[in-house]
Design a protein around this motif. Sequence first.
Motif, short mmCIF file in Angstrom:
data_model
loop_
_atom_site.label_atom_id
_atom_site.label_comp_id
_atom_site.label_asym_id
_atom_site.label_seq_id
_atom_site.Cartn_x
_atom_site.Cartn_y
_atom_site.Cartn_z
N TRP A 157 0.82 -1.22 0.00
CA TRP A 157 0.00 0.00 0.00
C TRP A 157 0.85 1.26 0.00
O TRP A 157 0.39 2.34 0.33
N ASN A 158 2.11 1.11 -0.40
CA ASN A 158 3.00 2.24 -0.71
C ASN A 158 3.54 2.97 0.52
O ASN A 158 3.67 4.19 0.53
N PHE A 170 4.02 8.48 -4.77
CA PHE A 170 3.17 7.70 -5.67
C PHE A 170 3.82 7.64 -7.04
O PHE A 170 4.20 8.67 -7.61
N GLU A 208 2.71 -0.93 -6.56
CA GLU A 208 1.95 -0.33 -5.48
C GLU A 208 0.74 0.44 -6.01
O GLU A 208 -0.35 0.38 -5.45
N ALA A 209 0.91 1.15 -7.14
CA ALA A 209 -0.20 1.88 -7.75
C ALA A 209 -1.30 0.91 -8.18
O ALA A 209 -2.49 1.18 -7.99
N LEU A 225 -3.09 -0.28 -5.01
CA LEU A 225 -4.00 0.75 -4.51
C LEU A 225 -5.24 0.85 -5.39
O LEU A 225 -6.36 0.96 -4.87
N THR A 271 -7.59 5.62 -6.17
CA THR A 271 -6.96 6.13 -7.39
C THR A 271 -6.50 7.55 -7.14
O THR A 271 -7.14 8.30 -6.39
N PRO A 272 -5.41 7.95 -7.77
CA PRO A 272 -4.92 9.32 -7.57
C PRO A 272 -5.80 10.31 -8.33
O PRO A 272 -6.46 9.93 -9.29
#
Length: 178
Positions: A126-127, A149, A155-156, A159, A165-166
């Motif tokens: 999970w970064n 990120f 990791e992305a 997630l 999401t970013p």
Amino acid sequence: MSDYYNAFETSPVPAPGPDAVPPEPFHGIYGMPAFATIPTTDLAESVDFWTRGLGFFELFGVPGRLVHLRRWAFQDVLLVPAESVPEAAPALSLSFACVLGQVDSLVEACRALRPDSVDGPRDTPWNTRDVVVTTPENARIVLTAAKPFVPGSEEARTLEAMGITPPPAGRGDNEEHA
């Protein structure tokens, strides 16, 4: 009013990155939204480890009864005297945010005080980069630092699979909720 807002506005945790700077220790008084109370058989030894190893400071104390420790705002621990403590660390852990630039020095400081107290650091799906520290009271403390990120990274993808999401580049994460 929206149910969503940018919680980073109230958090002392800086945005992740290799140059992230930790906030100054917070010396103010506030109503604590959460805190841990940790029993210890040796208050002085515990205060020494938490301050020199984990980077907390003594906000105040009641001699022989309680020591209130803090790192950043909302990272509060109360150490209280006890007749005994568990012989082994429990499954439960308490996590405190830090920044990547602090991980190595915190590991070194804890190992200098208690050589077998540290497990890690290790990177998570999970970064984050996490370090598990067992304190003199056998409390399991996790120091966790968010990593920058990286789109397209493992990791992305993890997630994203979790539903995180970013925001699109150039947008704040709260604009659609304003």
